[in-house]
Each structure stands twice: as structure tokens, then as C-alpha cells.
Design an enzyme around this catalytic site. Sequence first.
Site, PDB file in Angstrom:
ATOM      1  N   ASP A  30      -2.064  -1.649   3.621  1.00 24.55           N
ATOM      2  CA  ASP A  30      -2.281  -0.829   4.838  1.00 24.55           C
ATOM      3  C   ASP A  30      -3.302  -1.449   5.777  1.00 24.55           C
ATOM      4  O   ASP A  30      -3.155  -1.367   6.989  1.00 24.55           O
ATOM      5  CB  ASP A  30      -2.603   0.632   4.496  1.00 24.55           C
ATOM      6  CG  ASP A  30      -3.888   0.866   3.723  1.00 24.55           C
ATOM      7  OD1 ASP A  30      -4.492  -0.104   3.218  1.00 24.55           O
ATOM      8  OD2 ASP A  30      -4.299   2.044   3.619  1.00 24.55           O
ATOM      9  N   SER A 118     -10.876  11.947  -1.626  1.00 26.13           N
ATOM     10  CA  SER A 118     -11.679  11.978  -0.396  1.00 26.13           C
ATOM     11  C   SER A 118     -10.798  12.258   0.819  1.00 26.13           C
ATOM     12  O   SER A 118     -11.180  13.045   1.685  1.00 26.13           O
ATOM     13  CB  SER A 118     -12.500  10.704  -0.226  1.00 26.13           C
ATOM     14  OG  SER A 118     -11.669   9.568  -0.211  1.00 26.13           O
ATOM     15  N   ASP A 162      -4.062   6.738   2.975  1.00 29.97           N
ATOM     16  CA  ASP A 162      -4.415   7.953   2.236  1.00 29.97           C
ATOM     17  C   ASP A 162      -4.455   9.170   3.148  1.00 29.97           C
ATOM     18  O   ASP A 162      -3.970  10.251   2.804  1.00 29.97           O
ATOM     19  CB  ASP A 162      -5.785   7.804   1.560  1.00 29.97           C
ATOM     20  CG  ASP A 162      -5.832   6.603   0.643  1.00 29.97           C
ATOM     21  OD1 ASP A 162      -4.757   6.040   0.352  1.00 29.97           O
ATOM     22  OD2 ASP A 162      -6.944   6.220   0.236  1.00 29.97           O
TER      23      ASP A 162
HETATM   24  C1  GLA Z   1      -7.554   2.857  -1.111  1.00 34.94           C
HETATM   25  C2  GLA Z   1      -7.693   2.882   0.403  1.00 34.94           C
HETATM   26  C3  GLA Z   1      -6.313   2.757   1.068  1.00 34.94           C
HETATM   27  C4  GLA Z   1      -5.540   1.565   0.522  1.00 34.94           C
HETATM   28  C5  GLA Z   1      -5.566   1.554  -1.010  1.00 34.94           C
HETATM   29  C6  GLA Z   1      -4.969   0.294  -1.590  1.00 34.94           C
HETATM   30  O1  GLA Z   1      -6.864   3.988  -1.544  1.00 34.94           O
HETATM   31  O2  GLA Z   1      -8.297   4.077   0.841  1.00 34.94           O
HETATM   32  O3  GLA Z   1      -6.469   2.668   2.488  1.00 34.94           O
HETATM   33  O4  GLA Z   1      -6.042   0.358   1.053  1.00 34.94           O
HETATM   34  O5  GLA Z   1      -6.875   1.692  -1.526  1.00 34.94           O
HETATM   35  O6  GLA Z   1      -3.607   0.219  -1.288  1.00 34.94           O
END
Ligand code: GLA
Length: 363
Positions: A30, A118, A162
Site C-alpha cells: 500500500d 488502531s 487499514d
Molecule cells: C500495516 C500498515 C498498512 C500496511 C501493512 C502491511 O498494517 O498499517 O498500511 O502497510 O502493515 O501490508
Amino acid sequence: MSDFSAVFGAAPQAVADAPGRVNLLGEHTDYNDGFVLPIAIPQRTRVAMRSSPEARFSLYAQGQGDTVHFRLDSSPSEHFASYVYGCLMLARSHGAVIPPLQIHEESQVPMGVGLSSSAALEVATLRCLRELLALHFDDVLIARLAQRAEIEYAGVHCGIMDQMASSLADTTRALLLDTRTLERRFVELPAGSAVLVMDSGIARSLASSGYNQRRAECEEAARLLGLGSLRDVASAESLERLPEPLRRRARHVFTENARVLQAVACTAASEFGALMNASHASLRDDYEVSTPPLDRLVALLQAQPGVYGARLTGAGFGGACVALCHTPALSRVASTVLEQYRAAGQQGALLVPPEAALAAVAA
Ligand code: GLA
């Protein structure tokens, strides 16, 4: 159980919630403008608010069993409060006029395992503010503000997966998201399959882990290739000129993006599962974010009849694994693998489906 009224002596004026998520494919893509495929999990975080008779904000977090007081002109020192504080500050910077509030937070989303507790807290907080103050924030804006809260106030330089998942996904279909354009569509899981999530029992901490380091490595690789981001890598051969470990990091991102696009085109659960297995190998060998216990748990899952594929999920460095299973096999897979993992000296736990829901699947 201390609900809002028990803590603050009056009923809340607004209540909202938001789910955690599990990512099925597209890990560490991402923040490289790539593709991701998360799905919401049944566990949710709930936030309730009312305006406060005091000149300060009061935040009660059920998980902490504690109330924190703060004002908007100085950030609270308690880490959990910084997510809520960040959301308030960003909503304010987006035009919201926020009076001092009493805020109550409770969560079913397991923390620190890669299921986005979170993001669930941030999205639930912003949804609750939207409801309380009648704000014209749409779900994408909420995700964007939530991501900024995480970066600017919690210190994790995360991508947008997320928060978009918590704000827009549901538990029945996966959300294919292009993180560059935020174009998205829902994708059905392969027929007869269901998602299983297990905790490896190994704690992980995003900010102190190699997460920010991996992100910097990707930026450096893109710079050396003369690209704006690794999304624009055209072929695996073009990565040959990168020095190690940047070549492996970039190769993971390149192949992982391809796996997401292949997965949404395939109909058979076995094909989808094979892509999950390949994703784990790439995260372990090229991206180097796995750990021996995670590898063990993933291998146990992959070896079970009825499991189409399994991989670590989330940022890695500990936390949870996700598997795609033949639905009737869920219960057996969960109990057998947990027992084998225990015999190997580790303490795992079933997270999704939650125990009670699993009993219903088995029935
Ligand atoms: C965490 C970060 C996301 C993403 C994942 C790995 O969850 O918050 O933005 O980068 O790691 O895919």
C-alpha cells in the site's frame, strides 16, 4: 463492564463503531501505490461521546480501565490516547468545531497482532464525531484523516489499507483496493471457502519494528530505478541492477501486486490459496518480515487438509496468520493446528472466526 453511563453518569449523545480487518493478499504494497485485498473481521471497536461539562476532554478506554484527561492544545502522553487525539485534531483541521468531550472506547479487536485495532479505533472515533457534530465527512475522507492521525500522531508511517478497510470493507467479501487511485470493488471469496485467522502468540510492535525501515528501503529502490513508486516497476528483470537487499524488497512488491490481480481473477479456492502460499514465501525470503514461529504456524496450516493457502498477515515481525479454508474444515483445522503448534512449544490462539461463531459453523 464499565459502559459510558457508568463512567460519565449520563447517556452518550453519539455512538459509532468500526471493524478490524485481515488482509488476504497484497502485503507491504500500500505504501508503494500498489494493490491490496483486505476483508473486515467480525470484531469491532465502539466509541461513544457526549459534550463535557468540563473544559477538558476525558477519554475512558475499557481495555486500560482508565480515564485520561487532555486539552487540544497539548497531546496526551498515553499512547492509546494519541490515536483519538490525532483524530480530533485532524477533524478540527478539516473544519469541525469540537467542544470538550467525554469519550468512551471499547474494543473486541485483538491488539498488536496485525488486525488493525488502531485503524478501527480511528475510524470509529471519526464516525462518532461525524454523528455527534453532523459533519459532512464521507467514508473515504474518514479513512484519509484516520491514516494521517496514525502517521502524524502515533508515529507509524503506514499506508492507507487499514483505514480504508475499516471504513469501507465488510465481512462477507474482500475489498480490492488500488491504493494509488483509491478505486475499489468488492470481490467474492472463492465458493465454499472461509477465512481463518490465528495469532502466533509472538507480540509485535509496528513502530519499533522494521516497518519504517522497509518503507524507506522501498523509497530508495524506487529512487534508484528512477520511478515515483515501486508500483511502476515494469518487469522483474528491471530490478537486477538494484543492490541487495533493495532488489529483494522491490521484487516482493512487484510479485505481490501481480498476485493480488491474479487472485481476484481466479475462481478456484486452490488457486487463490497457492497465491497466499507464494505471498508468505516472498514475505519470508524477499521482504524478510517473518519470524520462525510465524513460519511454523503457517507451515502447520498449509499442511492441513482443507486449507487452500496460508500466510502471515499485516506488517509481520510476529502477530497473526491468515488461511483460506474449506468452510466445513474450519473447526478441525483450528483445533488440530493449535494443538500441533502447542506441541512445538508455542501458544497460539484462534482469532477469526471468533470461538462462538466457529461453534455455529461446526454445528
Ligand atoms: C500495516 C500498515 C498498512 C500496511 C501493512 C502491511 O498494517 O498499517 O498500511 O502497510 O502493515 O501490508
